[in-house]
Scaffold this active site. Structure first.
Site, PDB file in Angstrom:
ATOM      1  CE1 TYR A   1      -3.752  -2.457   0.617  1.00  0.00           C
ATOM      2  CE2 TYR A   1      -2.194  -3.462   2.129  1.00  0.00           C
ATOM      3  CZ  TYR A   1      -3.364  -3.529   1.411  1.00  0.00           C
ATOM      4  OH  TYR A   1      -4.137  -4.654   1.444  1.00  0.00           O
TER       5      TYR A   1
ATOM      6  CG  ASN B   1     -10.663  -3.354  -8.081  1.00  0.00           C
ATOM      7  OD1 ASN B   1     -11.012  -2.812  -9.126  1.00  0.00           O
ATOM      8  ND2 ASN B   1     -10.071  -4.513  -8.031  1.00  0.00           N
TER       9      ASN B   1
ATOM     10  CB  CYS C   1      -6.946  -5.594  -5.469  1.00  0.00           C
ATOM     11  SG  CYS C   1      -8.325  -6.651  -5.828  1.00  0.00           S
ATOM     12  CG  HIS C   2      -4.754 -11.181  -6.143  1.00  0.00           C
ATOM     13  ND1 HIS C   2      -5.483 -10.742  -7.229  1.00  0.00           N
ATOM     14  CD2 HIS C   2      -3.728 -11.885  -6.629  1.00  0.00           C
ATOM     15  CE1 HIS C   2      -4.904 -11.197  -8.326  1.00  0.00           C
ATOM     16  NE2 HIS C   2      -3.832 -11.883  -8.004  1.00  0.00           N
TER      17      HIS C   2
ATOM     18  CD  GLU D   1      -1.603 -14.298  -9.267  1.00  0.00           C
ATOM     19  OE1 GLU D   1      -0.806 -13.521  -8.740  1.00  0.00           O
ATOM     20  OE2 GLU D   1      -2.593 -13.938  -9.915  1.00  0.00           O
TER      21      GLU D   1
END
Length: 106
Positions: free
Chosen positions: A22, A44, A52-53, A79
């Site tokens: 952030y 979002n 955003c993750h 991921e």
DNA sequence: CGGTTGACCAAGT
DNA sequence: GACTTGGCCAACC
């Protein structure tokens, strides 16, 4: 273009397998609105498009997630990012060097 | 225009 | 390591 859109533009550049914080996002916007960044991501409207993750806390913790922290962990693992005890493994190495909002907009 | 609320942060106890 | 505190800034009432 409002503040939220700028946050999303910066967030979009984070590639799969990397993360950012952030604070870093705020820095890329040339301000210190860490909290406002969190708010923007929470609202979002481009859920899958804006990753955003891949945005986590500065201390290597997870931060939050609109659909639950658990879901966030799941996606990150998918991921290729490992999480142990709610912390990012090899946090520093996973950090993506963000470009400034201006640089993105080139 | 104040007051409150966050997916925050760093420094101090 | 766990709390608390003060600071941060946009968005919403």
């Amino acid at each position: 273009m409002g503040f939220n859109e700028r946050v999303w533009e910066v967030t979009k550049q984070i590639p799969k397998g990397k993360v950012s914080t952030y604070k870093e996002i705020a820095k890329a916007l040339n301000c210190r609105a860490y909290r406002a960044v969190g708010n923007a991501l929470n609202k979002n409207p481009f859920a899958p498009i804006v990753p955003c993750h891949r945005v986590v806390s500065s201390n290597g913790g997870l931060g939050g997630f609109a659909y639950g922290v658990k879901a966030k962990i799941k996606i990150l693992k998918t991921e290729g990012i490992e999480i142990k005890e709610d912390k990012i493994v090899e946090f520093e190495k996973r950090l993506f060097k963000l470009k400034t909002f201006q640089e993105i907009k080139r």
